[in-house]
Enzyme design. Sequence first.
Site: not given
Length: 709
Positions: A24, A163, A445, A587
Site C-alpha cells: 500500500c 510512523c 610500575c 617510571h
Amino acid sequence: MTEQKVKWACDYCTFENWPSAIKCTMCRAQRSRGPIITEEPYKTSPDLDPSVEWDPPRTESGTSLLICPDSSARPRVRSSSIAELANKWSCQMCTYLNWPRAIRCTQCLCQRPRTSSPTESPQTSGSNAGCRPGVHSPVDPCEEYNDRNRLNTHHQHWTCTACTYQNLPRTTKCVVCSLPKPNNLEAIELAEPAEPSAIINEQDRARWRGSCSGGQGRRRSPQEEDHVKMDFQRIELAAGAVSKEEQEVDFKKLKQIRNRMRKTDCLFLTACAGVVEGDLAAVEAYKSSGGDIARQLTADEVQLLNRASAFDVGFTLVHLAIRFQRQDMLAILLTEVNQQAAKCIPSMVCPELTEQIRREIAASLHQRKGDFACYFLTDLVTFTLPADIEDLPPAVQEKLFDEVLDRDVQKELEEESPVINWSLELGTRLDSRLYALWNRTAGDCLLDSVLQATWGIYDKDSVLRKTLHDSLHDCSHWFYTRWKEWESWYSQSFGLHFSLREEQWQEDWAFILSLASQPGASLEQTHIFVLAHILRRPIIVYGVKYYKSFRGETLGYTRFQGVYLPLLWEQSFCWKSPIALGYTRGHFSALVAMENDGYDNRGAGANLNTDDDVTVTFLPLVDSERKLLHIHFLSAQEMGNEEQQEKLLREWLDCCVTEGGMLAAMQKSSRRRNHPLVTQMVEKWLDRYRQIRPCASLSDGEEEDDEDE
C-alpha cells in the site's frame, strides 16, 4: 477496460493503489489476494448518464454484490447520488478522495484546500489529471461507512510514535513498523498528532510533485506555493521520523554490541576516549590490563563511540594521539609499541607458571596479629638472571638482553646520570653489575618492579596493590605518625618554614590512602615504605635526582632515591637482604644481578646451607659522589649525623666495606633455595634462546669458512 484503470484497495486504510504496487502506498501494508476495485466498475458504457441511479450486480440468490475487500463484513451503504460522488475533493497531500462535507482529509488529516475562484471546478483535468481523478470516477460506496467508522473510533486507536500509523487498540505492535505500543496513556496522547500527518510516501510525493507541477513553463498559483512549502516541511518531519525509526534499530544493534564486549574491550574504548579528552589515566589503565597498544578500532566500536569526527575505522591509540596532538601520550605510546614488538620476559613465555606463581604469592601473604596488623610475605625470593646466559653465543646474548632489558632506562641510569654501575670495583672485580628489567609503562610500575625483583612477574591481578591498601588502612595510625614527622622534617630541612593544620595533614593523608586503592594510580614514597614492611626487607631505590620533561627540562626534585627500611617491625622478624629498584622520569624498573659465586647468607634468623650456590650482589649505599644515601621516614630519635645513619644501616642490612673503602649492602640469594616455580619459569624462558644457538653457531662457522677461503 484498460490495465491502467484497475486499482486494488488496501485492507487496512482502504487506499486505492495502482496495480503495479505490491504494498500500500499509504500505510505500506502487504497487498492482499482479494478482489480488486476498478476505477469505473459500474459503467456499462462511456456515455453513462450521471443522473441514472446504478443498480449493483446481484448474486444467484438475489443479494447485491459489492466488489470491495471484506465486503461481507461491511454494511452496504448506497450513495444518495452519483453527483455527490463526483463532488468528492482530492487531498493535495495523499490524493485520497474525501466526501464534500469533510473539512480535513480522512486519511492524513490534512486541511481541505480552498478553491482559488468560484468558477474553478474542484476536479480539474488536463495538466492536473494525474493529481486528481476525473469527474466521472466513481468510488466504492462503502467509503461513507469507512469515514464514519474512522471518526467514531479515532480516539480509541493508538498512534505509532515512529510512523504515526493509527493502530487498533488490541494490537501490541505497530502494523507497519512493528514498534511496541506505548505503555502509558500519556505517551499515547503525545503520540497522536495535533497537526496533519508528517509521513509522506516517497512514491506519492514524487508523483504529486511531478503531476501537480503541470508543464515546466507554468507558474504555480499562491495556493500551490503554500502546498509546496507545506510539502517540504512535511518532508523534513518525515525525515525526522525515519531517523527516529533508524535510531531504534541502531539502539538495538548497539545494545547487542555492548553485550558482546569484554572488559578489555571496554578499557580499550575508554582509552580511545581518554586520548581525545587528554585523560592519561584511562590509557594507563588499558595498558596495565595487558591491552595491545597496536589494536585498531573496528566499525562496531566506532559506531559505539558515536563520534565520527574523532574516531575512524582502523585507528589505534597512536593515530588518535597524533590527530589530537597529545605529545606526552604519543611519546609513551610509541615507546610502548616499539618495546612490545621486541620484548620477551620470562613471565610472557610461561603464562601457566606465571599464574601459579601469582597464586603462591597470594597464599604466602599473612596479616600480623597485634596492634601493628600489617600484611607480610612469608617467603624470601630474589630474582636474578641465570648464569647460563654467558654460555650462549654473543649474538644470542645480545638478542636476549635486548628483549629482557630496558635499554633506555639502563642508559639513563648509567650514562646520563651515573646512578648504577658507576663503580668499577663493584661492577667488574666483584661482579655486581645491575641490569634494568623491562617493565610496563603504567601507573602500577612500582608494584610491578617490586614483584619483578623478587618473583620475576608483574602485579597483573593487583594482589600487591590490594595488600598495600589494606596494610595502609589497618595500620593507618602507625604509618601516619611516621609520614607526618618525616614530611615536617623534610620541609624544614629545605628551608620551607611553614606548618599545616591537622585538617590539612588529614586531607593529604586521605589522598595517599586513595592512591593505594586505585589501579593505575601513581604511588609515592610512603607506599615504598609500606612495601618494605610487606616484604620484610629493605628496598634501595637508585633514581635520578630531578624530574625532567620529554624535552629535557628540569621540573623539580624526585625525592625517591634512598633506602627504605621496615622500621616498624622488629629486626629479628626481617631479612637483611635488600632489593634494588631504579627510578627514571616517573617510571620504576627492577634492578637485578646475574648469578655468580659468593658467600653464605645470614638474615631473618635463618641458617642456610653453605653448600648451596649462593649469589652475592654488592649494592652501594653511597652515590657517585661518595655521599651516604638518605634513609626515609626516620623518627626524631633515629635522625642524627652521618655516623648514626651508617650505624642504623649496618643494623638493618648485611653491610661491608670494600677494599676501595665503599660501604655496600650484600644482596644474597640461593639458587637451590629459590622458589621452584620461579626456577622452572626461568629455565623455560632460557630454553627459547638455547634453541636458536645451533643456527648462530652454524652461521659463525660459515663465516669462518669464508675467511679461510
